[in-house]
Scaffold this motif. Sequence first.
Motif, PDB file in Angstrom:
ATOM      1  N   THR A  32       0.823  -1.215   0.000  1.00 37.31           N
ATOM      2  CA  THR A  32       0.000   0.000   0.000  1.00 37.31           C
ATOM      3  C   THR A  32       0.858   1.267   0.000  1.00 37.31           C
ATOM      4  O   THR A  32       0.522   2.235  -0.676  1.00 37.31           O
ATOM      5  N   LEU A  35       2.222   1.581  -3.564  1.00 41.15           N
ATOM      6  CA  LEU A  35       1.140   1.971  -4.470  1.00 41.15           C
ATOM      7  C   LEU A  35       0.836   3.463  -4.329  1.00 41.15           C
ATOM      8  O   LEU A  35       0.698   4.175  -5.328  1.00 41.15           O
ATOM      9  N   ARG A  36       0.744   3.939  -3.091  1.00 46.02           N
ATOM     10  CA  ARG A  36       0.472   5.357  -2.830  1.00 46.02           C
ATOM     11  C   ARG A  36       1.558   6.217  -3.470  1.00 46.02           C
ATOM     12  O   ARG A  36       1.264   7.189  -4.174  1.00 46.02           O
ATOM     13  N   ASP A  37       2.826   5.869  -3.262  1.00 47.85           N
ATOM     14  CA  ASP A  37       3.932   6.645  -3.815  1.00 47.85           C
ATOM     15  C   ASP A  37       3.901   6.624  -5.339  1.00 47.85           C
ATOM     16  O   ASP A  37       4.017   7.670  -5.981  1.00 47.85           O
ATOM     17  N   TYR A  38       3.732   5.450  -5.920  1.00 51.13           N
ATOM     18  CA  TYR A  38       3.756   5.359  -7.378  1.00 51.13           C
ATOM     19  C   TYR A  38       2.606   6.149  -8.011  1.00 51.13           C
ATOM     20  O   TYR A  38       2.825   6.949  -8.925  1.00 51.13           O
ATOM     21  N   VAL A  39       1.396   5.941  -7.542  1.00 50.56           N
ATOM     22  CA  VAL A  39       0.249   6.612  -8.166  1.00 50.56           C
ATOM     23  C   VAL A  39       0.346   8.125  -7.993  1.00 50.56           C
ATOM     24  O   VAL A  39       0.132   8.877  -8.941  1.00 50.56           O
ATOM     25  N   ARG A  40       0.677   8.580  -6.819  1.00 48.63           N
ATOM     26  CA  ARG A  40       0.794  10.031  -6.600  1.00 48.63           C
ATOM     27  C   ARG A  40       1.903  10.641  -7.441  1.00 48.63           C
ATOM     28  O   ARG A  40       1.779  11.771  -7.890  1.00 48.63           O
ATOM     29  N   ALA A  46      -5.249  11.117 -11.065  1.00 53.03           N
ATOM     30  CA  ALA A  46      -5.450   9.708 -10.713  1.00 53.03           C
ATOM     31  C   ALA A  46      -6.888   9.391 -10.304  1.00 53.03           C
ATOM     32  O   ALA A  46      -7.433   8.365 -10.710  1.00 53.03           O
ATOM     33  N   GLU A  50      -9.032   6.882 -12.774  1.00 55.20           N
ATOM     34  CA  GLU A  50      -8.973   5.528 -12.213  1.00 55.20           C
ATOM     35  C   GLU A  50      -9.907   4.592 -12.964  1.00 55.20           C
ATOM     36  O   GLU A  50     -11.028   4.930 -13.290  1.00 55.20           O
ATOM     37  N   ILE A  74       0.141  -2.460 -12.034  1.00 52.71           N
ATOM     38  CA  ILE A  74      -0.504  -1.214 -12.457  1.00 52.71           C
ATOM     39  C   ILE A  74      -0.407  -1.127 -13.975  1.00 52.71           C
ATOM     40  O   ILE A  74       0.653  -1.366 -14.554  1.00 52.71           O
ATOM     41  N   ALA A 181      -6.909   0.042  -4.839  1.00 51.13           N
ATOM     42  CA  ALA A 181      -6.669   1.383  -5.387  1.00 51.13           C
ATOM     43  C   ALA A 181      -6.950   2.472  -4.365  1.00 51.13           C
ATOM     44  O   ALA A 181      -6.323   3.535  -4.396  1.00 51.13           O
ATOM     45  N   ALA A 184      -4.095   4.309  -2.735  1.00 43.79           N
ATOM     46  CA  ALA A 184      -3.335   5.314  -3.468  1.00 43.79           C
ATOM     47  C   ALA A 184      -3.774   6.716  -3.088  1.00 43.79           C
ATOM     48  O   ALA A 184      -3.006   7.674  -3.273  1.00 43.79           O
TER      49      ALA A 184
END
Length: 187
Positions: A32, A35-40, A46, A50, A74, A181, A184
Amino acid sequence: MNTPAPDSVSELPLRDTKYRELARYPEFGVVTAWLRDYVRSSVPNARMSEREYWSVSCLPDASVSPKGHRLVTIYAGDLEVAGLRLDTPGPGLRNVQGWITVTRTDLEEACGAPLDQVGAASPALRITESGATATIEWTETPESRAQFDALPWRAPARALVTELVRTGRSRWADLHSPQIAQFAFED
């Protein structure tokens, strides 16, 4: 209209049961946070895009083997752009590995060096080229994570994802797991 809750896990949609399975993994916090770092860092707009233009699958079946399996993947447009894998090389051994795909020229520009020199300066990473993209693979070892974190990968990853969402919808939208998701977007 309210839908009654299923009586058992077997009645849940497959992606719900996969999310519940992943939530029991000891690596769930790593998944998690990543995922948060990558999506942001990498996915423009986003929340609004989504599922339609980017999606995340939870425990995708495509890569199950005796030595491990994917935790999340992703997708943007028609490409797998990032993911995490759980490597299980032996009894009781668990190691998270990750990969991201970026625009090669943007990574070279951000690093101030050609891709082969970037790879030579980061021996704990695996950096491969495929046409206009480059994929960076890392593990959860301190040396590998330090080298990955030192790379200026965010802008090149965002450039690739931005281009992919401009060219069309994610063909993997049906695999999207809104349960994973949501992490994120949490602080």
